[in-house]
Design a protein around this motif. Structure first.
Motif, short mmCIF file in Angstrom:
data_model
loop_
_atom_site.label_atom_id
_atom_site.label_comp_id
_atom_site.label_asym_id
_atom_site.label_seq_id
_atom_site.Cartn_x
_atom_site.Cartn_y
_atom_site.Cartn_z
N LEU A 59 -21.30 5.45 -0.89
CA LEU A 59 -20.69 6.66 -1.46
C LEU A 59 -20.49 6.62 -2.97
N PRO A 60 -19.99 5.51 -3.54
CA PRO A 60 -19.71 5.53 -4.97
C PRO A 60 -20.90 5.88 -5.85
N TRP A 61 -22.11 5.63 -5.36
CA TRP A 61 -23.31 5.92 -6.15
C TRP A 61 -23.78 7.37 -6.03
N VAL A 62 -23.26 8.12 -5.07
CA VAL A 62 -23.83 9.45 -4.80
C VAL A 62 -22.82 10.58 -4.86
N LEU A 63 -21.55 10.28 -5.11
CA LEU A 63 -20.52 11.31 -5.03
C LEU A 63 -20.66 12.41 -6.07
N SER A 64 -21.40 12.19 -7.13
CA SER A 64 -21.59 13.27 -8.10
C SER A 64 -22.50 14.36 -7.55
N ALA A 257 -8.51 4.70 4.94
CA ALA A 257 -9.41 3.57 5.19
C ALA A 257 -10.56 3.55 4.20
N VAL A 258 -11.16 4.72 3.96
CA VAL A 258 -12.27 4.81 3.02
C VAL A 258 -11.81 4.43 1.62
N THR A 259 -10.66 4.96 1.21
CA THR A 259 -10.13 4.67 -0.12
C THR A 259 -9.84 3.19 -0.28
N ALA A 260 -9.22 2.58 0.74
CA ALA A 260 -8.88 1.15 0.67
C ALA A 260 -10.13 0.30 0.55
N LEU A 261 -11.15 0.60 1.36
CA LEU A 261 -12.38 -0.19 1.31
C LEU A 261 -13.05 -0.10 -0.05
N LEU A 262 -13.21 1.12 -0.56
CA LEU A 262 -13.95 1.29 -1.80
C LEU A 262 -13.16 0.79 -3.01
N ASN A 263 -11.84 0.91 -2.97
CA ASN A 263 -11.03 0.37 -4.06
C ASN A 263 -11.09 -1.15 -4.09
N ARG A 264 -11.00 -1.79 -2.92
CA ARG A 264 -11.09 -3.25 -2.86
C ARG A 264 -12.47 -3.72 -3.36
N ALA A 265 -13.51 -3.00 -2.91
CA ALA A 265 -14.86 -3.38 -3.31
C ALA A 265 -15.06 -3.21 -4.81
N ALA A 266 -14.47 -2.16 -5.39
CA ALA A 266 -14.57 -1.95 -6.84
C ALA A 266 -13.86 -3.06 -7.60
N GLU A 267 -12.71 -3.49 -7.08
CA GLU A 267 -11.97 -4.58 -7.73
C GLU A 267 -12.78 -5.87 -7.74
N GLU A 268 -13.63 -6.06 -6.71
CA GLU A 268 -14.48 -7.24 -6.64
C GLU A 268 -15.79 -7.06 -7.38
N GLY A 269 -16.00 -5.88 -7.98
CA GLY A 269 -17.23 -5.62 -8.71
C GLY A 269 -18.44 -5.34 -7.83
N LEU A 270 -18.18 -4.96 -6.57
CA LEU A 270 -19.28 -4.73 -5.63
C LEU A 270 -19.79 -3.29 -5.67
N VAL A 271 -18.94 -2.34 -6.07
CA VAL A 271 -19.32 -0.93 -6.17
C VAL A 271 -18.69 -0.35 -7.43
N PRO A 272 -19.22 0.77 -7.94
CA PRO A 272 -18.55 1.44 -9.05
C PRO A 272 -17.19 1.99 -8.62
N GLU A 273 -16.28 2.11 -9.55
CA GLU A 273 -14.97 2.69 -9.26
C GLU A 273 -15.14 4.16 -8.91
N ILE A 274 -14.40 4.63 -7.92
CA ILE A 274 -14.53 6.03 -7.49
C ILE A 274 -13.38 6.86 -8.06
N GLN A 275 -13.65 8.17 -8.19
CA GLN A 275 -12.60 9.12 -8.56
C GLN A 275 -12.05 9.72 -7.26
N PRO A 276 -10.80 9.50 -6.94
CA PRO A 276 -10.25 9.96 -5.67
C PRO A 276 -10.47 11.45 -5.40
N VAL A 277 -10.47 12.26 -6.47
CA VAL A 277 -10.63 13.70 -6.29
C VAL A 277 -11.98 14.04 -5.67
N LEU A 278 -12.98 13.15 -5.82
CA LEU A 278 -14.30 13.44 -5.28
C LEU A 278 -14.42 13.16 -3.80
N LEU A 279 -13.43 12.50 -3.21
CA LEU A 279 -13.49 12.18 -1.79
C LEU A 279 -13.05 13.33 -0.90
N ARG A 280 -12.23 14.25 -1.43
CA ARG A 280 -11.68 15.32 -0.58
C ARG A 280 -11.90 16.68 -1.20
#
Length: 280
Positions: A59-64, A257-280
């Motif tokens: 998701l972080p790569w395609v939310l735009s 759950a989605v927010t927790a997973l992607l935020n943790r992954a971003a903290e580990e440098g595994l995915v780009p940081e997401i903008q919460p407003v784009l999820l809902r």
């Protein structure tokens, strides 16, 4: 409307009614059946179809370009990916340290399974694993069995069939995630281009889910046609596990759950940081 999703029983069960013109007012679907790694790539390319089933990890790569549709996907409890090794585990519980510096096969490097694996390995495997080998999910268990890799990260119906390959469970990443967070596991997401009528797509998808539940036998032939030689019993178990309340509606727990997973992954440098407003 062009759509891409996997041939796995949960996806064909969910979209059977829409695919067969049983949802009033819904457009005809032009369907591409593809493995999740393929649909992740289609979405990231910018040239994918209007609607896709992808991994939440992508998701972080395609939310735009794409919006998350709050139904039709796969979240749940007791349905997470498994880390498997060959032969009989002698240590009980199994010792994850044995994976230090080893070759591990995964179905995609942009999958929820892979994110969960990396987050788990960061805690459990001293020094981390070694080489990551990306294989189609149906090739992973044979590769572990035949010694081509030291361990495999498996998804889908492999939860039910891995003992027949002579493999043993190293860890259930879903259980680890649930114990660590108390949240369900976000696996597969339905996304649609932001230029479309997103509310209508969500409603058609939700109606297709509800039709599938109301007429469970109606989809059987379609499901089994695409079930890649699974037995009807395994296909039914697959559907029961992955098509649940979160498939009908993500709800607050699903979004958390989605927010927790992607935020943790971003903290580990595994995915780009997401903008919460784009999820809902």
């Amino acid at each position: 409307m062009k759509i891409a999703f996997s041939p796995c029983p949960n996806d064909t069960f969910v979209f059977h009614a829409w695919a067969h013109g049983l949802i009033p007012g819904a457009p005809r679907l032009d369907i591409t059946y593809a493995d999740i790694d393929v649909t992740n790539g289609l979405a990231a390319s910018g040239k994918g179809p209007e609607v896709l089933k992808i991994s939440y990890a992508a998701l972080p790569w395609v939310l735009s370009d794409y919006a998350l549709i709050p139904c039709g996907g796969a979240l749940g409890r007791g349905c997470g990916p498994l880390v498997l090794t060959a032969g009989q585990e002698t240590a009980q519980p199994p010792d994850p340290a044995r994976l230090s510096g080893r070759r591990v096969a995964v179905p995609s490097e942009r999958s929820t399974a892979y994110l969960l694996f990396r987050l788990w390995a960061a805690q459990a495997v001293p020094g981390g694993v070694g080489e990551i080998v990306v294989l189609p999910f149906d090739k992973i268990m044979p590769a572990v069995r035949d010694g081509e890799v030291d361990a495999g990260l498996v998804i889908h119906e492999a939860r039910f069939t891995y003992p027949s390959y002579g493999l043993s469970l190293m860890t259930d990443l879903g259980s680890w995630w649930e114990q660590d967070t108390g949240l369900p596991i976000p696996l597969g997401a339905i996304i649609a281009r932001r230029s479309l009528d997103l509310e209508a797509i969500a409603e058609w998808t939700r109606q297709s889910v509800q039709y599938a539940w109301a007429h469970p036998d109606s989809s059987r032939e379609y499901v089994m046609k695409h079930a890649q030689e699974l037995s009807p019993e395994v296909a039914d178990a697959h559907i029961k596990l992955y098509v649940n309340q979160y498939t009908e509606s993500l709800g607050d727990d699903g979004y958390a759950a989605v927010t927790a997973l992607l935020n943790r992954a971003a903290e580990e440098g595994l995915v780009p940081e997401i903008q919460p407003v784009l999820l809902r």
